[in-house]
Design an enzyme around this catalytic site. Sequence first.
Site, PDB file in Angstrom:
ATOM      1  CB  SER A 111      -0.947   0.018   1.204  1.00  0.00           C
ATOM      2  OG  SER A 111      -1.984  -0.916   1.017  1.00  0.00           O
ATOM      3  CE  LYS A 114      -4.545   1.783  -0.670  1.00  0.00           C
ATOM      4  NZ  LYS A 114      -3.869   0.516  -0.371  1.00  0.00           N
ATOM      5  CB  SER A 178      -4.250   1.542   3.777  1.00  0.00           C
ATOM      6  OG  SER A 178      -3.432   1.182   2.692  1.00  0.00           O
ATOM      7  CE  LYS A 278      -1.462   4.081   2.693  1.00  0.00           C
ATOM      8  NZ  LYS A 278      -1.330   2.895   3.579  1.00  0.00           N
TER       9      LYS A 278
END
Length: 434
Positions: A111, A114, A178, A278
Amino acid sequence: MYGPTDLPTVEFRRLSPGPPVQRGRRRITWSLGVFLAVLLLLLVGGGMYAVAPLRDPLPAATVKVTLPTSMAIPGTVPRMPWPRSGQAMISVDGVGTFGAFGGSKPLPIASVTKVMTAYVILTEHPLAAGEHGPKLTISAEQAAAYPAERARGESLVEVRAGEIITERQALQALLLPSANNMARILAAWDSGSVAAFVKKMNAVADDLGMSDTHYTDPSGLDPDTVSTAEDQVILASRAMELPAFAEIVRQKRATIPVAGTVRNYNELVGRGGVVGIKTGSTDEAGGCLVFAAVVSVDGRKLRIVGAVLGQPGANTPVQLDRVFAVTRSLLRVTANVLAVHTLVEAGEQVATLRGPLGAGSTVNAIKRVQVIGWPGLRVRLNVQIPAVSSGIPAHTEHGQLTATIGAGEPVVAALRTGAAMEPPTTWERIRHHR
């Protein structure tokens, strides 16, 4: 016998003066003329000999720089607590890369993908600080996909057909909990389809110089989406320049329609200066984190950006715990070694001046030249000194020294002369000419 009257008559005549004798006078006149001629030649010739060097221009003074063109900050190079496996890199914006571990083989990034999804959305649809931006409407098809996505165990936020959500709220759902489904929703909103959006992601990666990165989806669920720690640091530094992105990733929670309150999976946010960015975790990628933290050094705020990829673990909680532990150690060491370092002391000589006839002076730093960095970091040095004709007064500001680290702001320091360098006198010029 003769009588008185018979004496012979003797006639006396006055002799008139004859012409003067010229020989002696000619000799004197000739000698005087020779003397005067020689004297004139000496005076004229000597005068011309004396004036000649005064007519010639003096050569300019020469400058010799005594500092090297670059130098390493002195001290012991810090030893970093790199992870035992995976990849890692840490950098300080405006200063340089602190180090890297694990090579440059592209790895699955889960993720962390992202970050690029949000970066593309915000560059295509910019948001000002605090702005919510345009509204998106969740389609029936997107809402209908939710049960199957949930059954696959994806990270999601609940959505409903006809739900209206702002761009900011969609980005919060993307970056904090997420949500994979929100990555796909944003991609279709921006480009009409997920496939078209992925092409845009790869084009942006190329533009940023992320040469070891390839995206196959906007969420990172696909293990064929790969990158490196170095490439993710490049992207993270650029993304943190976007006000809305930086605002969102430092939030611990947010409220969005339908899903309600969502929390940030990045447990480091708000601790030790961490301001984002993130997390990511899958079986293929392991635990991943791209992070940013702000530290203060001598009153100046510096942003640390880093990435840790591929940390092992049986499941997401274990993977993230390990990546958080590695990140905390890296940040602690980086913050401790970032300091102000002196490269040149006040009054230290950086160059010499040499006049045309041997006169000279020095050029010295007016004050300390200091940079923020760590031992072993290389600093570029550039000394600029204007030309000097033949003399310059003592203690006169003259030139500058520039110290630059990486692509950061240069440190500029003024220079000044030491003792006076006097121009040569007329007699010195004549004597030197002989």
